[in-house]
Design an enzyme around this catalytic site. Structure first.
Site, PDB file in Angstrom:
ATOM      1  N   ASN A 105       0.855  -1.190   0.000  1.00  0.00           N
ATOM      2  CA  ASN A 105       0.000   0.000   0.000  1.00  0.00           C
ATOM      3  C   ASN A 105       0.895   1.246   0.000  1.00  0.00           C
ATOM      4  OD1 ASN A 105      -1.857   2.014   0.458  1.00  0.00           O
ATOM      5  ND2 ASN A 105      -2.339   1.389   2.573  1.00  0.00           N
ATOM      6  N   TRP A 106       0.976   1.885  -1.149  1.00  0.00           N
ATOM      7  CA  TRP A 106       1.876   3.051  -1.267  1.00  0.00           C
ATOM      8  C   TRP A 106       1.275   4.332  -0.692  1.00  0.00           C
ATOM      9  CZ3 TRP A 106       3.865   2.433  -7.039  1.00  0.00           C
ATOM     10  CH2 TRP A 106       4.739   1.355  -7.094  1.00  0.00           C
ATOM     11  N   LYS A 107      -0.007   4.308  -0.378  1.00  0.00           N
ATOM     12  CA  LYS A 107      -0.677   5.510   0.161  1.00  0.00           C
ATOM     13  C   LYS A 107      -0.420   6.704  -0.770  1.00  0.00           C
ATOM     14  CE  LYS A 107      -0.196   3.391   4.672  1.00  0.00           C
ATOM     15  NZ  LYS A 107      -0.055   3.526   6.093  1.00  0.00           N
TER      16      LYS A 107
ATOM     17  N   HIS B 212      -9.576   1.356   5.018  1.00  0.00           N
ATOM     18  CA  HIS B 212      -8.288   1.567   5.699  1.00  0.00           C
ATOM     19  C   HIS B 212      -8.476   2.557   6.851  1.00  0.00           C
ATOM     20  CE1 HIS B 212      -4.154   2.695   6.493  1.00  0.00           C
ATOM     21  NE2 HIS B 212      -3.808   1.567   5.904  1.00  0.00           N
TER      22      HIS B 212
ATOM     23  N   GLU C  26      -5.593  -4.519  10.994  1.00  0.00           N
ATOM     24  CA  GLU C  26      -4.530  -3.512  11.095  1.00  0.00           C
ATOM     25  C   GLU C  26      -4.752  -2.639  12.325  1.00  0.00           C
ATOM     26  OE1 GLU C  26      -2.528  -2.631   7.148  1.00  0.00           O
ATOM     27  OE2 GLU C  26      -4.313  -1.389   7.213  1.00  0.00           O
TER      28      GLU C  26
ATOM     29  N   GLY D 187       2.570   2.358  10.771  1.00  0.00           N
ATOM     30  CA  GLY D 187       3.613   3.369  10.578  1.00  0.00           C
ATOM     31  C   GLY D 187       4.388   3.722  11.835  1.00  0.00           C
TER      32      GLY D 187
ATOM     33  N   SER E 192       3.442  -2.021  10.390  1.00  0.00           N
ATOM     34  CA  SER E 192       4.892  -2.084  10.625  1.00  0.00           C
ATOM     35  C   SER E 192       5.525  -3.429  10.260  1.00  0.00           C
ATOM     36  CB  SER E 192       5.211  -1.714  12.083  1.00  0.00           C
ATOM     37  OG  SER E 192       4.822  -0.376  12.333  1.00  0.00           O
TER      38      SER E 192
ATOM     39  N   GLY F  64       2.848  -1.016   4.299  1.00  0.00           N
ATOM     40  CA  GLY F  64       2.912   0.381   3.888  1.00  0.00           C
ATOM     41  C   GLY F  64       4.365   0.794   3.681  1.00  0.00           C
TER      42      GLY F  64
END
Ligand code: PGA
Length: 229
Positions: A9-11, A99, A147, A153, A183, A204
């Site tokens: 997931n590159w956001k 998300h 999640e 993160g 993470s 991520g």
């Protein structure tokens, strides 16, 4: 053997050049590594780069699938700024829905997410539903990603026992897949993938650098090679 899924997931990261560089680099890295059939790699770039990513996957002959990071809760029409499930269905097979960043910053609630899931499915997209709680919507998704927000993160990945407890609480059916996200990195990924109750990971930060993501793919291949169930 059940497939293990690796979802990147590159956001809201990467511009056009960086997307192209990422695919060139990962293709270079993967030259000497065969991605086995028991692994599925799904990349989730921002909307403007889905088409480009699709072209680059084809150009570099990569065994990757694509996912969107969201879909609109509206079908089509006068909804400025929205991107509909139908519009993206020519580019992606999957859609991430729910998300925690969508819930937190854009105040999306279960009712919104229910509409999104329906529209995604109406357009033949497979849903990766992110949640921390046992919500009704879980029943409708092909893939559920647990999640915990404290783990996203932060470098504080969740203990395996907590992840397994959640899977049990969610009461998924045989055909539903269960992912962990928060993470995940090359050091801790195997702990999750080695567990037969966890079908994969949603990544991520560690997916942004192609060399680090390559390490994650290598770890997934290793785990599958060492399992015999
Ligand atoms: P992270 O993000 O890997 O950077 O913790 C995971 C996610 O938000 O899906």
């Amino acid at each position: 053997m059940r497939k293990k899924l690796l979802v990147a997931n590159w956001k809201a990261n990467k511009d056009k050049n960086q997307v192209a560089e990422w695919f060139t680099r990962i293709a270079h890295n993967l030259k000497h590594l065969q991605i086995t059939e028991n692994i599925e790699v799904i990349i989730s770039p921002s909307f403007p780069f889905l088409d480009l990513s699709k072209q680059l996957i084809s150009k570099h002959n990569l065994p990757f699938k694509l996912s969107s990071q969201d879909v609109s809760k509206f079908e089509q029409g006068s909804f400025t700024g929205e991107v509909t499930a139908s519009q993206i269905s020519t580019f992606v097979e999957y859609a991430i829905i729910g998300h925690s960043e969508r819930r937190r910053y854009f105040k999306e609630n279960e009712e919104d997410l229910k509409r999104k899931i329906k529209l995604a499915k109406d357009n033949s997209l497979k849903v990766i539903y992110c949640t921390t709680e046992k919500e009704e919507n879980i029943k409708e998704a092909e893939i559920i990603a647990f999640e915990p927000t404290y783990a996203i993160g932060t470098g504080q990945n969740a203990p395996i026992e907590e992840v397994i407890r959640k899977r049990e609480e969610f009461k998924l059916n045989e055909n539903q897949k269960f992912l962990y996200g928060g993470s995940v990195n090359p050091t801790n990924i195997k702990k999750y993938l080695k567990n037969p109750l966890i079908d994969g990971v949603l990544v991520g930060s560690a997916s942004l650098n192609p060399d680090t993501f390559y390490e994650l793919i290598k770890a997934a291949i290793d785990c599958q090679a060492n399992q015999s169930f």
